[in-house]
Design an enzyme around this catalytic site. Structure first.
Site, PDB file in Angstrom:
ATOM      1  N   ASP A 116      -1.612   4.889  -6.249  1.00 32.09           N
ATOM      2  CA  ASP A 116      -0.190   4.696  -5.961  1.00 32.09           C
ATOM      3  C   ASP A 116       0.655   5.849  -6.456  1.00 32.09           C
ATOM      4  OD1 ASP A 116      -1.331   1.779  -5.996  1.00 32.09           O
ATOM      5  OD2 ASP A 116       0.547   1.778  -4.869  1.00 32.09           O
ATOM      6  N   GLY A 135       0.865  -1.177   0.000  1.00 30.72           N
ATOM      7  CA  GLY A 135       0.000   0.000   0.000  1.00 30.72           C
ATOM      8  C   GLY A 135       0.904   1.231   0.000  1.00 30.72           C
ATOM      9  N   ALA A 136       0.609   2.182  -0.880  1.00 28.18           N
ATOM     10  CA  ALA A 136       1.539   3.290  -1.117  1.00 28.18           C
ATOM     11  C   ALA A 136       1.993   4.026   0.158  1.00 28.18           C
ATOM     12  CB  ALA A 136       0.917   4.252  -2.129  1.00 28.18           C
TER      13      ALA A 136
END
Ligand code: MRU
Length: 352
Positions: free
Chosen positions: A239, A46-47
């Site tokens: 992202d 997850g970014a």
């Protein structure tokens, strides 16, 4: 609510997301290589979370090198920085976080600060990033919750929840806020998100834990549900967002956006400004990670395609800004076109 990462006694403790939902196991490490590998293998993913984890990875590298002479210390830090940068190419938060850490250690290097001071300041910076992530997501959650009405049935893709951040999450944060704080009765449809099943494993796990009604569907079922009027809104994370608002998110997001557009269903993106790449003019400039073939042709460890068959495995796709109904950030909800708004934010950042 789940907390994905903690800094404890000069070590990093993170939740291993590859084991979810069957096992909630935390890994504690003082080795930056373990952090780099965890990012590469999506144990940490997850970014926003990748960014914070990389910042702490750099702290571990600094602690490891603290016994070296000054020159050796900074050379080692540069090497750790390079290794962390090489883990995953698409989420810009990784580079954003390491750039921010880089500003700290490079300016202290120029000031000839002691190694101990550099280590201490790097840890402080990473801790600040961790705390900011929680506050940023809380703001996103609050702003985004306004987009939902009581009774909405919301589709999401991949996992842009607390598991993808330190806490709260972005897209799922908005749902949590609307449901838990505003009492809106929401139902969520979670795309399974092939090949690594972030929707089926992680989004379902996270929402169920919070008591939010969630239904898992295979990725190819969204169009059918939309055609039957069973989806009111879509919300996803990002992202990397380009200056014009094109954005990269988990593979399959573009297809969902096209389906939503065809069915006139609002399609929202929720992300912090640290996910905006102000140097990428449009989606063409976003690097897309290609992952290994085994992720596609193995199912639960068993081969499902003939040996030697051609395989593609892009981990992300790019959705054009024109398919986005609104973008939720910590500064509020932005509506298209986005270019001028992001240029303005970029100008302010440069000025400040
Ligand atoms: O490959 P992953 O699991 O790291 O991909 C995650 C996503 O695509 C998320 O939607 C994105 O990082 C936003 S997380 C708030």
């Amino acid at each position: 609510m789940i907390r994905t990462i903690r800094w404890e006694n000069n070590a990093l403790c993170f939740l291993d997301q590859t084991l979810l939902p069957l096992e909630e196991r935390y890994v504690t490490t003082s080795d930056y290589r373990v952090v780099a590998e965890a990012i590469r293998r999506l144990q940490v993913r997850g970014a926003p979370l990748i960014g914070v984890a990389a910042a702490y990875g750099l702290c571990l590298g600094a602690l490891e090198a603290a016994g070296l002479d000054r020159e050796g210390f900074f050379r080692f830090l540069a090497r750790v920085d390079g290794e962390l940068r090489g883990t995953r190419p698409t989420a810009v938060n990784l580079f954003w976080a390491l750039d921010r850490m880089g500003k700290v250690w490079r300016s202290l290097e120029a000031q000839e600060a002691s190694v101990d001071t550099v280590v201490e300041r790097l840890i402080k910076e990473a801790q600040a990033m961790e705390e900011e992530d929680v506050c940023t997501n809380e703001r996103i959650a609050r702003f985004g919750a306004q987009l939902f009405a009581d009774g909405d049935r919301i589709l999401t893709h991949c996992n842009a929840g607390a598991l993808a951040c330190v806490q709260w999450g972005t897209a799922l944060g908005t749902i949590h806020w609307a449901f838990l704080k505003e009492g809106k009765r929401l139902t969520v449809y979670a795309d399974e998100t092939r090949p690594l099943l972030q929707g089926a494993r992680l989004t379902a796990f996270e929402l169920q834990k919070s008591g939010i009604p969630v239904t898992v569907i295979c990725d190819n079922m969204a169009g059918f549900l939309m055609s039957r009027g069973e989806i009111d809104k879509v919300i996803v994370g990002a992202d990397r967002i380009a200056l014009n608002g094109d954005f990269a998110n988990k593979i399959g997001t573009y297809t969902v956006a096209l389906l939503a557009h065809y069915h006139r269903i609002p399609f929202y993106v929720a992300a912090p400004l640290s996910s905006v790449d102000f140097d990428a003019l449009n989606g063409q400039a976003i690097p897309i990670e290609e992952r290994n073939r085994e992720e596609v042709i193995l199912w639960g460890g068993r081969q499902i395609s003939p040996s030697g068959v051609g395989v593609r495995n892009p981990a992300f796709d790019v959705t054009p800004w024109s398919l986005v109904s609104a973008l939720v950030t910590e500064e509020g909800v932005l509506y298209p076109p986005f270019l001028e708004k992001f240029e303005e934010i970029k100008r302010k950042k440069k000025g400040g």
